[in-house]
Design a protein around this motif. Structure first.
Motif, PDB file in Angstrom:
ATOM      1  N   VAL A  82      23.935 -21.090  16.161  1.00 38.83           N
ATOM      2  CA  VAL A  82      23.993 -21.647  14.807  1.00 38.83           C
ATOM      3  C   VAL A  82      25.216 -22.557  14.668  1.00 38.83           C
ATOM      4  N   ILE A  83      26.335 -22.125  15.220  1.00 36.42           N
ATOM      5  CA  ILE A  83      27.575 -22.908  15.127  1.00 36.42           C
ATOM      6  C   ILE A  83      27.449 -24.191  15.937  1.00 36.42           C
ATOM      7  N   ARG A  84      26.926 -24.087  17.159  1.00 35.53           N
ATOM      8  CA  ARG A  84      26.749 -25.291  17.981  1.00 35.53           C
ATOM      9  C   ARG A  84      25.815 -26.276  17.287  1.00 35.53           C
ATOM     10  N   HIS A  85      24.760 -25.782  16.656  1.00 37.25           N
ATOM     11  CA  HIS A  85      23.842 -26.656  15.926  1.00 37.25           C
ATOM     12  C   HIS A  85      24.578 -27.393  14.809  1.00 37.25           C
ATOM     13  N   ALA A  86      25.380 -26.662  14.040  1.00 39.50           N
ATOM     14  CA  ALA A  86      26.138 -27.285  12.941  1.00 39.50           C
ATOM     15  C   ALA A  86      27.084 -28.351  13.471  1.00 39.50           C
ATOM     16  N   VAL A  87      27.747 -28.072  14.581  1.00 37.94           N
ATOM     17  CA  VAL A  87      28.686 -29.042  15.160  1.00 37.94           C
ATOM     18  C   VAL A  87      27.927 -30.266  15.674  1.00 37.94           C
ATOM     19  N   ILE A  88      26.844 -30.056  16.399  1.00 35.41           N
ATOM     20  CA  ILE A  88      26.063 -31.177  16.947  1.00 35.41           C
ATOM     21  C   ILE A  88      25.512 -32.055  15.826  1.00 35.41           C
ATOM     22  N   MET A  89      24.977 -31.452  14.789  1.00 34.50           N
ATOM     23  CA  MET A  89      24.423 -32.234  13.678  1.00 34.50           C
ATOM     24  C   MET A  89      25.513 -33.047  12.974  1.00 34.50           C
ATOM     25  N   THR A  90      26.681 -32.446  12.833  1.00 35.34           N
ATOM     26  CA  THR A  90      27.797 -33.142  12.181  1.00 35.34           C
ATOM     27  C   THR A  90      28.297 -34.294  13.036  1.00 35.34           C
ATOM     28  N   LEU A  91      28.501 -34.038  14.325  1.00 35.21           N
ATOM     29  CA  LEU A  91      29.020 -35.072  15.223  1.00 35.21           C
ATOM     30  C   LEU A  91      28.036 -36.225  15.374  1.00 35.21           C
ATOM     31  N   SER A  92      26.763 -35.905  15.541  1.00 32.68           N
ATOM     32  CA  SER A  92      25.776 -36.960  15.790  1.00 32.68           C
ATOM     33  C   SER A  92      25.500 -37.821  14.557  1.00 32.68           C
ATOM     34  N   ALA A  93      25.923 -37.386  13.391  1.00 36.41           N
ATOM     35  CA  ALA A  93      25.760 -38.182  12.171  1.00 36.41           C
ATOM     36  C   ALA A  93      26.899 -39.186  11.982  1.00 36.41           C
ATOM     37  N   ARG A 113      35.128 -27.493   9.784  1.00 35.01           N
ATOM     38  CA  ARG A 113      35.664 -26.194   9.343  1.00 35.01           C
ATOM     39  C   ARG A 113      34.803 -25.620   8.220  1.00 35.01           C
ATOM     40  N   LYS A 114      34.484 -26.443   7.239  1.00 32.88           N
ATOM     41  CA  LYS A 114      33.662 -25.986   6.114  1.00 32.88           C
ATOM     42  C   LYS A 114      32.261 -25.570   6.573  1.00 32.88           C
ATOM     43  N   LYS A 115      31.641 -26.371   7.421  1.00 35.74           N
ATOM     44  CA  LYS A 115      30.278 -26.070   7.863  1.00 35.74           C
ATOM     45  C   LYS A 115      30.229 -24.822   8.739  1.00 35.74           C
ATOM     46  N   ILE A 116      31.213 -24.653   9.593  1.00 35.80           N
ATOM     47  CA  ILE A 116      31.224 -23.463  10.451  1.00 35.80           C
ATOM     48  C   ILE A 116      31.487 -22.214   9.622  1.00 35.80           C
ATOM     49  N   ASN A 117      32.367 -22.309   8.637  1.00 34.15           N
ATOM     50  CA  ASN A 117      32.618 -21.155   7.765  1.00 34.15           C
ATOM     51  C   ASN A 117      31.373 -20.768   6.973  1.00 34.15           C
ATOM     52  N   VAL A 118      30.578 -21.746   6.568  1.00 33.96           N
ATOM     53  CA  VAL A 118      29.312 -21.440   5.891  1.00 33.96           C
ATOM     54  C   VAL A 118      28.378 -20.718   6.860  1.00 33.96           C
ATOM     55  N   ALA A 119      28.312 -21.201   8.096  1.00 30.82           N
ATOM     56  CA  ALA A 119      27.452 -20.556   9.097  1.00 30.82           C
ATOM     57  C   ALA A 119      27.901 -19.129   9.389  1.00 30.82           C
ATOM     58  N   LEU A 120      29.219 -18.900   9.354  1.00 29.27           N
ATOM     59  CA  LEU A 120      29.756 -17.561   9.623  1.00 29.27           C
ATOM     60  C   LEU A 120      29.665 -16.636   8.415  1.00 29.27           C
ATOM     61  N   SER A 121      29.478 -17.183   7.237  1.00 34.43           N
ATOM     62  CA  SER A 121      29.470 -16.411   5.988  1.00 34.43           C
ATOM     63  C   SER A 121      30.721 -15.532   5.874  1.00 34.43           C
ATOM     64  N   THR A 122      31.873 -16.143   6.079  1.00 39.74           N
ATOM     65  CA  THR A 122      33.130 -15.389   6.023  1.00 39.74           C
ATOM     66  C   THR A 122      33.936 -15.784   4.805  1.00 39.74           C
TER      67      THR A 122
END
Length: 139
Positions: A82-93, A113-122
């Protein structure tokens, strides 16, 4: 042992003790000043190679996350897809012109940072505190 030799040995051992004590104090000060960063748990992600938005350039990067809590670092491992997906989608945009400047990289760090924290639900204090690029090459 002669008196002069005894005095020499005593002076040499006193000198070595002072040097060792001084370096131990310097080491304690250095570790105390960097203890917050050094003791913070981290999670290193596998390298990324993504096409950027313009498709004529790509980005190769290695990302390390500084976490607020050890439990969150463990959670990164469980949620890695899930985290790798969020990073890839962000970078490729991103367009390469956005990422060429230091300011552009800072904006990217905040966005990731914001997107990964959402994915982690922390909670904000437990999740990603900072992001470090170990490698950042645009070609």
């Amino acid at each position: 042992m002669s008196k002069k030799m005894h005095q020499f040995v005593l002076a040499a051992s006193l000198f070595l003790s002072m040097v060792c004590l001084g370096s131990a104090q310097a080491s304690d000060k250095a570790s105390a000043s960097g203890s917050a960063t050094a003791s913070a748990p981290t999670a290193r992600l596998e390298p990324f190679v993504v096409n950027l938005a313009s498709f004529d350039r790509y980005l190769q990067t290695i990302v390390t996350l500084q976490m607020g809590a050890a439990e969150s670092a463990d959670k990164v491992k469980v949620l890695m897809p899930v985290i790798r997906h969020a990073v890839i989608m962000t970078l490729s945009a991103k367009d390469y012109t956005e990422l060429q400047t230091v300011e552009g990289k800072k904006i990217l760090i905040d966005e990731l940072r914001k997107k990964i924290n959402v994915a982690l639900s922390t909670k904000e204090n437990d999740g990603v505190q900072d992001i470090f690029f170990e490698n950042f090459v645009i070609q």
